[in-house]
Scaffold this motif. Structure first.
Motif, mmCIF file in Angstrom:
data_model
loop_
_atom_site.group_PDB
_atom_site.id
_atom_site.type_symbol
_atom_site.label_atom_id
_atom_site.label_comp_id
_atom_site.label_asym_id
_atom_site.label_seq_id
_atom_site.Cartn_x
_atom_site.Cartn_y
_atom_site.Cartn_z
ATOM 1 N N PHE A 1 20.613 -4.539 10.466
ATOM 2 C CA PHE A 1 20.466 -5.244 9.194
ATOM 3 C C PHE A 1 20.252 -4.304 8.016
ATOM 4 C CE2 PHE A 1 18.936 -8.575 12.232
ATOM 5 C CZ PHE A 1 19.978 -9.464 12.021
ATOM 6 N N VAL A 2 19.797 -3.079 8.273
ATOM 7 C CA VAL A 2 19.497 -2.162 7.173
ATOM 8 C C VAL A 2 20.405 -0.937 7.169
ATOM 9 C CG1 VAL A 2 17.144 -2.890 6.702
ATOM 10 C CG2 VAL A 2 17.567 -1.298 8.557
ATOM 11 N N LEU A 3 21.482 -1.000 7.924
ATOM 12 C CA LEU A 3 22.596 -0.055 7.822
ATOM 13 C C LEU A 3 22.279 1.356 8.288
ATOM 14 C CD1 LEU A 3 24.076 -1.227 4.379
ATOM 15 C CD2 LEU A 3 24.508 -2.111 6.670
ATOM 16 N N PHE A 4 21.242 1.532 9.124
ATOM 17 C CA PHE A 4 21.050 2.863 9.704
ATOM 18 C C PHE A 4 21.160 2.824 11.229
ATOM 19 C CE2 PHE A 4 16.552 1.617 8.493
ATOM 20 C CZ PHE A 4 16.158 1.189 9.752
ATOM 21 N N ALA A 5 21.827 1.820 11.758
ATOM 22 C CA ALA A 5 21.960 1.687 13.208
ATOM 23 C C ALA A 5 22.729 2.852 13.826
ATOM 24 C CB ALA A 5 22.657 0.370 13.556
ATOM 25 N N SER A 6 23.619 3.474 13.062
ATOM 26 C CA SER A 6 24.438 4.562 13.602
ATOM 27 C C SER A 6 23.689 5.892 13.633
ATOM 28 C CB SER A 6 25.711 4.715 12.768
ATOM 29 O OG SER A 6 25.397 5.048 11.423
ATOM 30 N N GLN A 7 22.511 5.948 13.044
ATOM 31 C CA GLN A 7 21.751 7.188 12.992
ATOM 32 C C GLN A 7 20.703 7.231 14.095
ATOM 33 O OE1 GLN A 7 20.551 8.526 9.002
ATOM 34 N NE2 GLN A 7 21.606 6.743 8.178
ATOM 35 N N SER B 1 0.841 -1.187 0.000
ATOM 36 C CA SER B 1 0.000 0.000 0.000
ATOM 37 C C SER B 1 0.882 1.244 0.000
ATOM 38 C CB SER B 1 -0.886 0.002 1.249
ATOM 39 O OG SER B 1 -1.552 1.250 1.411
ATOM 40 N N PRO B 2 0.395 2.362 -0.533
ATOM 41 C CA PRO B 2 1.153 3.604 -0.351
ATOM 42 C C PRO B 2 1.428 3.860 1.127
ATOM 43 C CG PRO B 2 -0.629 3.932 -1.923
ATOM 44 C CD PRO B 2 -0.829 2.562 -1.337
ATOM 45 N N ILE B 3 2.581 4.437 1.413
ATOM 46 C CA ILE B 3 2.961 4.789 2.784
ATOM 47 C C ILE B 3 1.967 5.805 3.350
ATOM 48 C CG2 ILE B 3 4.691 6.077 4.120
ATOM 49 C CD1 ILE B 3 5.686 3.358 3.601
ATOM 50 N N SER B 4 1.648 5.659 4.619
ATOM 51 C CA SER B 4 0.805 6.624 5.320
ATOM 52 C C SER B 4 1.616 7.310 6.407
ATOM 53 C CB SER B 4 -0.408 5.930 5.944
ATOM 54 O OG SER B 4 -1.111 6.838 6.776
ATOM 55 N N LEU B 5 1.615 8.634 6.414
ATOM 56 C CA LEU B 5 2.311 9.370 7.464
ATOM 57 C C LEU B 5 1.631 9.214 8.820
ATOM 58 C CD1 LEU B 5 3.390 12.649 5.619
ATOM 59 C CD2 LEU B 5 4.821 10.710 6.290
ATOM 60 N N ASP B 6 0.435 8.660 8.842
ATOM 61 C CA ASP B 6 -0.210 8.354 10.117
ATOM 62 C C ASP B 6 0.571 7.288 10.888
ATOM 63 O OD1 ASP B 6 -2.213 10.174 9.646
ATOM 64 O OD2 ASP B 6 -3.617 8.703 8.848
ATOM 65 N N ASP B 7 1.438 6.552 10.184
ATOM 66 C CA ASP B 7 2.262 5.521 10.819
ATOM 67 C C ASP B 7 3.612 6.073 11.276
ATOM 68 O OD1 ASP B 7 0.525 3.314 10.621
ATOM 69 O OD2 ASP B 7 1.065 3.025 8.520
ATOM 70 N N LEU B 8 3.747 7.384 11.307
ATOM 71 C CA LEU B 8 5.034 8.009 11.601
ATOM 72 C C LEU B 8 5.637 7.535 12.924
ATOM 73 C CD1 LEU B 8 7.219 10.112 10.910
ATOM 74 C CD2 LEU B 8 5.793 11.822 12.065
ATOM 75 N N GLU B 9 4.830 7.468 13.967
ATOM 76 C CA GLU B 9 5.360 7.051 15.263
ATOM 77 C C GLU B 9 5.859 5.619 15.216
ATOM 78 O OE1 GLU B 9 4.045 6.879 19.995
ATOM 79 O OE2 GLU B 9 2.734 7.824 18.506
ATOM 80 N N LYS B 10 5.134 4.771 14.505
ATOM 81 C CA LYS B 10 5.541 3.367 14.369
ATOM 82 C C LYS B 10 6.873 3.262 13.625
ATOM 83 C CE LYS B 10 2.259 0.589 13.206
ATOM 84 N NZ LYS B 10 1.236 -0.156 12.429
ATOM 85 N N TYR B 11 7.026 4.021 12.538
ATOM 86 C CA TYR B 11 8.273 4.010 11.778
ATOM 87 C C TYR B 11 9.436 4.523 12.627
ATOM 88 C CZ TYR B 11 6.302 2.702 7.263
ATOM 89 O OH TYR B 11 5.714 2.010 6.246
ATOM 90 N N GLU C 1 12.288 11.509 10.955
ATOM 91 C CA GLU C 1 11.662 10.383 10.252
ATOM 92 C C GLU C 1 10.598 10.879 9.293
ATOM 93 O OE1 GLU C 1 10.762 6.495 9.009
ATOM 94 O OE2 GLU C 1 12.530 7.449 9.863
ATOM 95 N N ARG C 2 9.835 11.904 9.680
ATOM 96 C CA ARG C 2 8.835 12.481 8.776
ATOM 97 C C ARG C 2 9.507 13.029 7.519
ATOM 98 N NH1 ARG C 2 6.794 15.756 11.950
ATOM 99 N NH2 ARG C 2 4.784 14.780 12.440
ATOM 100 N N GLU C 3 10.582 13.768 7.712
ATOM 101 C CA GLU C 3 11.313 14.326 6.572
ATOM 102 C C GLU C 3 11.857 13.218 5.672
ATOM 103 O OE1 GLU C 3 15.222 17.208 5.748
ATOM 104 O OE2 GLU C 3 14.518 16.815 7.799
ATOM 105 N N THR C 4 12.386 12.153 6.288
ATOM 106 C CA THR C 4 12.921 11.030 5.519
ATOM 107 C C THR C 4 11.837 10.362 4.687
ATOM 108 O OG1 THR C 4 14.628 10.623 7.194
ATOM 109 C CG2 THR C 4 14.110 8.807 5.693
ATOM 110 N N LEU C 5 10.696 10.100 5.306
ATOM 111 C CA LEU C 5 9.596 9.453 4.579
ATOM 112 C C LEU C 5 9.083 10.317 3.442
ATOM 113 C CD1 LEU C 5 7.528 7.840 7.487
ATOM 114 C CD2 LEU C 5 8.832 6.633 5.727
ATOM 115 N N ILE C 6 8.921 11.605 3.695
ATOM 116 C CA ILE C 6 8.423 12.509 2.655
ATOM 117 C C ILE C 6 9.389 12.545 1.476
ATOM 118 C CG2 ILE C 6 7.963 14.936 2.111
ATOM 119 C CD1 ILE C 6 6.757 15.187 4.933
ATOM 120 N N ASN C 7 10.685 12.613 1.752
ATOM 121 C CA ASN C 7 11.671 12.623 0.672
ATOM 122 C C ASN C 7 11.640 11.321 -0.123
ATOM 123 O OD1 ASN C 7 12.618 15.202 1.218
ATOM 124 N ND2 ASN C 7 14.228 14.497 2.595
#
Length: 201
Positions: free
Chosen positions: A37-43, A15-25, A50-56
């Motif tokens: 496993f997905v190489l963002f452990a250092s961030q 499904s298209p991403i929903s920003l309503d799931d922002l807290e979960k993400y 996270e909102r900015e990342t998803l929107i981009n």
């Protein structure tokens, strides 16, 4: 939460991403067990980042929520990135954020669905991915769908006090069998299409 069934499998749909799931993400990307496993452990991600990342991602890439079919619950996401329309190629990425759904073949099914979209809707020819060598579960899943090992980047990531190789896999359109798109197309143009609807001649 409302999701939309763009591509449908037996256990999940995309499904298209929903920003309503922002807290979960935000919870998922801050979980070290997932991040390693997905190489963002250092961030470090707060909800604004996270909102900015998803929107981009939604603006420049093709990204879907992975939704478990029986519960209509978003459990992760997958996407095609660095899409090149000239050379017909893209890079694939996926993660299952809800760890209770690991080892249930949902990631494998979601991978097949988005490859189907890439090859049979977007007309891509080559889809590639990077995976850390210690992520054995993901490697089995990718190989099951049809990805082939093509090389590695040696000692490319640092995790838990040591360096690890990153493996490179890819798959070609000619090597992939459609699990959804072609069957949906053939069904919709068949003589049986629409016969269950009332029509007035």
């Amino acid at each position: 939460m409302k999701y939309f069934r763009k591509l449908i499998g037996e256990k999940c749909y995309l499904s298209p991403i929903s920003l309503d799931d922002l807290e979960k993400y935000t919870e998922w990307v801050n979980d070290l067990e997932i991040g390693q496993f997905v190489l963002f452990a250092s961030q470090v991600f707060d909800m604004d980042k996270e909102r900015e990342t998803l929107i981009n991602l939604m603006k420049k890439d093709l990204i879907f929520a992975i939704v478990e079919k029986d519960t209509n619950k978003a459990i992760g996401n997958c996407g095609l990135h660095m899409i090149d329309e000239v050379h017909r190629r893209a890079t694939f990425g996926i993660f299952i954020g809800e760890k209770t759904y690991w080892n249930q073949n949902i990631g494998t099914e979601a991978t097949a669905l988005i490859l189907d979209y890439g090859f049979n809707i977007m007309n891509l020819n080559n889809i590639t991915l990077d995976v850390v060598a210690f992520n054995k579960r993901a490697i089995r899943s990718y190989e099951k769908v049809g990805f082939k090992y093509v090389g590695k980047r040696r000692e490319y990531v640092f995790m838990a006090g040591q360096y690890h190789d990153v493996l490179i896999y890819d798959i070609l359109a000619s090597e992939f069998e459609s699990p959804f798109v072609k069957q949906t197309f053939e069904r919709s143009i068949s003589d049986e299409a629409g016969r269950n609807k009332i029509s007035i001649v």
